[in-house]
Design a protein around this motif. Structure first.
Motif, PDB file in Angstrom:
ATOM      1  N   GLU A   9      -0.818   5.635 -20.967  1.00  0.00           N
ATOM      2  CA  GLU A   9      -0.476   5.888 -19.570  1.00  0.00           C
ATOM      3  C   GLU A   9       0.187   7.245 -19.400  1.00  0.00           C
ATOM      4  O   GLU A   9      -0.077   7.965 -18.467  1.00  0.00           O
ATOM      5  CB  GLU A   9       0.438   4.788 -19.051  1.00  0.00           C
ATOM      6  CG  GLU A   9      -0.264   3.449 -18.925  1.00  0.00           C
ATOM      7  CD  GLU A   9       0.649   2.401 -18.365  1.00  0.00           C
ATOM      8  OE1 GLU A   9       1.607   2.765 -17.670  1.00  0.00           O
ATOM      9  OE2 GLU A   9       0.415   1.218 -18.621  1.00  0.00           O
ATOM     10  N   MET A  12      -2.276  10.283 -19.291  1.00  0.00           N
ATOM     11  CA  MET A  12      -3.225  10.433 -18.183  1.00  0.00           C
ATOM     12  C   MET A  12      -2.657  11.293 -17.079  1.00  0.00           C
ATOM     13  O   MET A  12      -1.565  11.033 -16.581  1.00  0.00           O
ATOM     14  CB  MET A  12      -3.622   9.064 -17.621  1.00  0.00           C
ATOM     15  CG  MET A  12      -4.468   8.225 -18.546  1.00  0.00           C
ATOM     16  SD  MET A  12      -5.120   6.751 -17.728  1.00  0.00           S
ATOM     17  CE  MET A  12      -6.325   7.479 -16.610  1.00  0.00           C
ATOM     18  N   ALA A  16      -7.293  12.401 -13.844  1.00  0.00           N
ATOM     19  CA  ALA A  16      -7.873  11.359 -14.697  1.00  0.00           C
ATOM     20  C   ALA A  16      -7.584   9.973 -14.132  1.00  0.00           C
ATOM     21  O   ALA A  16      -8.446   9.084 -14.176  1.00  0.00           O
ATOM     22  CB  ALA A  16      -7.324  11.484 -16.117  1.00  0.00           C
ATOM     23  N   ILE A  17      -6.391   9.782 -13.608  1.00  0.00           N
ATOM     24  CA  ILE A  17      -6.039   8.493 -12.999  1.00  0.00           C
ATOM     25  C   ILE A  17      -6.947   8.204 -11.812  1.00  0.00           C
ATOM     26  O   ILE A  17      -7.487   7.100 -11.666  1.00  0.00           O
ATOM     27  CB  ILE A  17      -4.561   8.482 -12.571  1.00  0.00           C
ATOM     28  CG1 ILE A  17      -3.657   8.458 -13.800  1.00  0.00           C
ATOM     29  CG2 ILE A  17      -4.265   7.275 -11.679  1.00  0.00           C
ATOM     30  CD1 ILE A  17      -2.185   8.625 -13.478  1.00  0.00           C
ATOM     31  N   ARG A  19      -9.917   9.369 -11.178  1.00  0.00           N
ATOM     32  CA  ARG A  19     -11.294   9.123 -11.615  1.00  0.00           C
ATOM     33  C   ARG A  19     -11.467   7.748 -12.250  1.00  0.00           C
ATOM     34  O   ARG A  19     -12.578   7.211 -12.298  1.00  0.00           O
ATOM     35  CB  ARG A  19     -11.715  10.209 -12.599  1.00  0.00           C
ATOM     36  CG  ARG A  19     -11.969  11.569 -11.937  1.00  0.00           C
ATOM     37  CD  ARG A  19     -12.322  12.620 -12.972  1.00  0.00           C
ATOM     38  NE  ARG A  19     -12.688  13.889 -12.340  1.00  0.00           N
ATOM     39  CZ  ARG A  19     -12.904  15.022 -13.003  1.00  0.00           C
ATOM     40  NH1 ARG A  19     -12.795  15.042 -14.329  1.00  0.00           N
ATOM     41  NH2 ARG A  19     -13.217  16.121 -12.356  1.00  0.00           N
ATOM     42  N   SER A  20     -10.364   7.200 -12.768  1.00  0.00           N
ATOM     43  CA  SER A  20     -10.443   5.889 -13.421  1.00  0.00           C
ATOM     44  C   SER A  20     -10.567   4.735 -12.427  1.00  0.00           C
ATOM     45  O   SER A  20     -10.889   3.612 -12.816  1.00  0.00           O
ATOM     46  CB  SER A  20      -9.210   5.664 -14.303  1.00  0.00           C
ATOM     47  OG  SER A  20      -8.045   5.424 -13.516  1.00  0.00           O
ATOM     48  N   ASN A  22     -12.045   2.351  -9.503  1.00  0.00           N
ATOM     49  CA  ASN A  22     -13.351   1.990  -8.963  1.00  0.00           C
ATOM     50  C   ASN A  22     -13.304   2.008  -7.433  1.00  0.00           C
ATOM     51  O   ASN A  22     -12.259   2.251  -6.826  1.00  0.00           O
ATOM     52  CB  ASN A  22     -13.814   0.619  -9.493  1.00  0.00           C
ATOM     53  CG  ASN A  22     -12.872  -0.508  -9.098  1.00  0.00           C
ATOM     54  OD1 ASN A  22     -12.331  -0.542  -7.999  1.00  0.00           O
ATOM     55  ND2 ASN A  22     -12.682  -1.469 -10.008  1.00  0.00           N
ATOM     56  N   GLN A 147      -1.624   1.908 -15.181  1.00  0.00           N
ATOM     57  CA  GLN A 147      -1.404   3.321 -15.451  1.00  0.00           C
ATOM     58  C   GLN A 147      -1.436   4.179 -14.188  1.00  0.00           C
ATOM     59  O   GLN A 147      -0.956   5.309 -14.191  1.00  0.00           O
ATOM     60  CB  GLN A 147      -2.419   3.854 -16.464  1.00  0.00           C
ATOM     61  CG  GLN A 147      -3.868   3.911 -15.958  1.00  0.00           C
ATOM     62  CD  GLN A 147      -4.647   2.670 -16.306  1.00  0.00           C
ATOM     63  OE1 GLN A 147      -4.051   1.607 -16.556  1.00  0.00           O
ATOM     64  NE2 GLN A 147      -5.970   2.772 -16.357  1.00  0.00           N
TER      65      GLN A 147
END
Length: 427
Positions: A9, A12, A16-17, A19-20, A22, A147
């Motif tokens: 965590e 990141m 990046a967070i 993009r993670s 959905n 995260q």
């Protein structure tokens, strides 16, 4: 409790967070963020027109400021009502009902025939405003991965600053075309958040955490009193913390446009421009400190931000010119909202899992109830300090009260607990 997967965590970054996430997670976060943004927009409209409302209804400014007091005082009731609904029937439907309710109260305010009705409608609006934050935060943070919690907390809370910024922009544009005295039209514009209900209905799904636990008996899922009896300090410490936090935010924001107008002689356009810059500082600070709290810890981040706010006080109200005063306001709200950026994650993590729809919003709004007279106290206190040319010295009153409040924030933060990174499915 230590954070699960802490090393991952911490590594990141914000991009990046993001993009993670959905699609469903992004929709839920955006719905909650916009709900709080538009709620704050409706709330802050009134702070730009205290003097205009006082003139029309022939009452003193402190009496109009009481409209803010009564709005804040009724917020705990809204948090309790809508939180209760959210813990029993899910987060999504109560959130839609809440947004529609506060939008309607805002619209009706525009048609207040007298000051008594105006106050009554602001009280009812307070019930709606009090319900949104807790339900929206629970929906967003229960949907997002662990995260993402710190960054999401910071951005989510800055819906408040974004709403303030929008109110400043709308006031600037509206007063330029309609004149600052035409305050009722601002409240007509305030009905627009009702359109958000359509977005939530179409795109936002129910909290997966709530859905996973809905097989539990209703009494088990909503035992607010039982949770208090089991661990009263969690509630007491959270309420004390939120009291100090709400004095910090309302003490640095609600009377500030009046200070700029009455003591510094700023025009409506200049007040709006300064407020816009100041709220940009708030948005940056809240998002940054919320993200950093995932690494530094919730309590440490709050204390650092509060210390920064203390240092900013002289520039915030005593700066000799517009540029430095604007810079002081930017720095002040950078730190004030920096501390606030930690709160959605912090309260949701501290909450017992079976009452997460109620606990964060209820403790937050009980703090609001205790701090409801903040702007009124400052307005009355300012009259005790007379400027050489006459009139209330808002700068001295604001500085004295706010420095006390910052130290209270630090104290109650240190006295409370922390559960950074706790898994909500286990809480």
């Amino acid at each position: 409790m230590r954070m699960v997967g802490k090393g991952i965590e911490m590594a990141m970054g914000p991009i990046a967070i993001f993009r993670s996430l959905n699609r469903d997670q992004r929709y839920a976060f955006m719905g909650s963020f916009l709900g709080w943004t538009l709620d704050a927009f409706d709330f802050f409209i009134v702070t730009f027109v205290f003097a205009r409302i006082a003139t029309e209804f022939k009452v003193p400014i402190p009496s109009v400021v009481f409209a803010v007091t009564i709005t804040l005082a009724l917020r705990p009731l809204g948090a309790l009502i809508f939180g209760w609904l959210a813990d029993r029937y899910g987060r999504r439907a109560p959130l839609m009902i809440n947004i529609a309710f506060y939008s309607l109260m805002e619209l009706l305010t525009a048609f207040s025939p007298n000051f008594t009705i105006f106050l009554l409608l602001r009280a009812l609006y307070g019930i709606g405003m009090g319900g949104e934050w807790g339900v929206g935060a629970a929906l967003a943070l229960e949907t997002l991965p662990t995260q993402a919690r710190g960054l999401a907390s910071g951005i989510l809370q800055q819906g408040y600053a974004t709403g303030f910024l929008l109110a400043a922009v709308v006031f600037w544009i509206f007063s330029s075309f309609a004149g600052a005295d035409a305050w009722r039209g601002l409240f007509v514009i305030g009905v627009l958040p009702a359109l958000l209900v359509l977005y939530i209905r179409a795109f936002v799904k129910e909290s997966p955490t709530w859905t996973a636990g809905k097989a539990k008996p209703i009494a088990q899922r909503g035992a607010l009193l039982a949770a208090f009896v089991k661990n009263p300090w969690i509630f007491i410490s959270a309420i004390l913390l939120m009291t100090a936090f709400n004095y910090m935010s309302h003490g640095t924001q609600d009377l500030y446009p009046t200070f700029l107008e009455k003591q510094r002689g700023f025009s409506p356009a200049l007040r709006s421009q300064v407020t816009i810059v100041v709220q940009i500082g708030a948005i940056i600070g809240g998002s940054l400190f919320g993200y950093l709290s995932q690494q530094w810890g919730r309590k440490r981040t709050i204390v650092i931000a509060a210390c920064g706010g203390v240092v900013a006080i002289p520039l915030w109200v005593f700066a000799p010119n517009v540029a430095l005063l604007t810079l002081g306001g930017f720095i002040m709200q950078f730190f004030v909202q920096g501390a606030w950026g930690v709160i959605p994650a912090h309260l949701n993590e501290l909450s017992p899992g079976n009452i997460r729809g109620t606990f964060p919003g209820f403790t937050y709004q009980l703090g609001n109830l205790t701090s409801a007279p903040a702007a009124q106290i400052e307005a009355a206190f300012a009259t005790r300090f007379v400027l050489p040319e006459g009139g209330a010295n808002y700068a001295e009153a604001l500085a004295i009260i706010v420095i006390i409040v910052f130290f209270a924030v630090i104290l109650f933060t240190l006295l409370g607990g922390e559960r950074r990174g706790v898994e909500f499915s286990d809480a």
